[in-house]
Design an enzyme around this catalytic site. Structure first.
Site, short mmCIF file in Angstrom:
data_model
loop_
_atom_site.label_atom_id
_atom_site.label_comp_id
_atom_site.label_asym_id
_atom_site.label_seq_id
_atom_site.Cartn_x
_atom_site.Cartn_y
_atom_site.Cartn_z
CD GLU A 148 -1.37 -2.31 2.09
OE1 GLU A 148 -2.17 -2.93 2.82
OE2 GLU A 148 -0.15 -2.60 2.01
CD1 TRP A 159 20.11 -37.23 -12.11
CD2 TRP A 159 19.08 -36.77 -10.20
NE1 TRP A 159 20.97 -36.46 -11.38
CE2 TRP A 159 20.34 -36.16 -10.18
CE3 TRP A 159 18.27 -36.60 -9.08
CZ2 TRP A 159 20.82 -35.42 -9.10
CZ3 TRP A 159 18.74 -35.86 -8.01
CH2 TRP A 159 19.98 -35.28 -8.03
CB SER A 187 16.84 -40.31 16.92
OG SER A 187 17.34 -41.44 16.24
CD GLU A 215 13.92 -31.72 -1.37
OE1 GLU A 215 14.64 -32.62 -1.80
OE2 GLU A 215 13.94 -30.57 -1.85
N GLY A 228 13.30 -38.95 4.20
CA GLY A 228 12.80 -40.07 3.43
C GLY A 228 11.40 -40.51 3.86
#
Length: 364
Positions: free
Chosen positions: A47, A165, A216, A291, A293
């Protein structure tokens, strides 16, 4: 309003923890006299930028803005005061801002000053633009986008673990655009050990997000590529979430590499996902790209902490005992499966991108 939304999108990936906002000012003769958008956090609000462009032509004008104008002092003055001082006649707002400092106060302040206000024009489009910001405001945690790349038969790698890939170059470019846009990117330690990803944004002028690792027992090697600076020499920002009984000597080695190690309680010695998201919210992280696993993705999903999924489907078949995108125990019956709503699909190079909003079952 569509033009205002287009302008707002110019701030994509640069305004967090603020929302993207665009503004268009239409003078009394029906002509556009000013435009503006919020370019980056701490920069001028949309604004204010539009009013500066319009000058005196803003008096008696109609303002189209994609989000409710703010009515509080932050790094910039309240936009409501600027609009009132400029003498605008009407403000058309796409939707209200759920930020408790605003949340209807901006609209009420304008109305009290005699400015006509309407709310709801292109609200769905405006909310979609700021999905991450709105989710973080409403739920008190970052918006989470879970990305996976699979073959048509649902495999994320071969049985021997080869995954580079699965998808083509165009799909990988899209992922890097998300990395540039979102505040943080998260992986599990299994992905770090298997792939040694850099987790950088490889786009010209791209911004690498905060890197988050769920580990962990702190098995992340201090030599991992994710600790290296990006191609522009910008130091990596890394947060590692560990269990409370993780070995202290391992934590110290990661800290020496520049990581911040955060010990969290959790089930079965795993750092709790919701506690990690709360910690990220305190760091003003509004959005997270999950992403991998598969085990980590299931942990997020089972805690109702995935908002949207984006699956790239490659036109390939692998077969055999190869891994899929989700681990964990899974659901025991089809009625308990997580549904996807607002589905969309598009071709990205040779691959198909399917996205959807996660709908969680009602808690009985």
């Amino acid at each position: 309003m569509r033009r205002a939304l287009e302008l707002a999108g110019r701030g994509r990936g640069r305004t967090s923890p603020n929302p993207m906002v665009g503004c268009v000012i239409v003078g009394q003769d029906g002509q556009v006299v000013g435009e503006g958008w919020h370019p980056y956090a701490g920069g001028p609000h949309a604004e204010a930028a539009a009013l500066a462009a319009a000058g005196e032509a803003a008096r008696g004008a109609t303002i189209y803005v994609t989000l409710e104008p703010c009515d509080h002092h932050g790094r910039t003055p309240p936009c409501t005061e600027a609009l009132i001082a400029a003498g605008v006649a009407e403000v058309v707002v796409a939707h209200l801002d759920p930020d408790p400092r605003v949340s209807g106060r901006g609209v009420e302040r304008l109305r009290q000053a005699g400015v006509r206000v309407s709310v709801g024009t292109l609200a769905d489009e405006a909310e979609a633009l700021n999905e991450a910001y709105l989710t973080s405001q409403r739920l008190g945690r970052p918006f989470v986008l879970y990305k996976a790349a699979t073959t048509i038969d649902g495999k994320t790698a071969t049985a021997t673990g080869e995954s580079r890939w699965i998808t083509g170059e165009e799909a990988r470019r899209r992922v890097h655009a998300w990395r540039d846009e979102l505040d943080a990117i998260a992986v599990g330690v299994g992905t770090v050990l298997k792939d040694d990803p850099a987790l950088t944004t490889r786009l010209p002028g791209g911004r690498t997000p905060l890197k988050v690792v769920f580990d962990s027992s702190l098995r992340t090697p201090p030599t991992a590529r994710l600790f290296a600076p990006d191609d522009s020499g910008v130091p990596a920002r890394v947060v590692v979430y560990a269990s409370e009984d993780a070995p202290r000597e391992r934590a110290e080695r990661l800290i020496e590499r520049g990581a911040e190690v955060v010990a969290l309680p959790g089930p079965a010695g795993q750092p709790d996902v919701c506690s990690a998201l709360a910690d990220l919210a305190r760091r003003q992280v509004r959005s997270l790209l999950l992403e991998g696993g598969g085990t980590l993705a299931w942990s997020f999903l089972s805690r109702r902490a995935v908002d949207r999924v984006a699956f790239f489907l490659a036109p390939k078949l692998i077969g055999g005992p190869a891994p899929g995108p989700l681990g964990g125990p899974g659901v025991s019956a089809l009625p308990h499966a997580y549904a996807l709503a607002s589905l969309s699909s598009e071709r990205v190079g040779d691959d198909l991108l399917v996205t959807g909003r996660v709908v969680y079952p009602e808690v009985s």
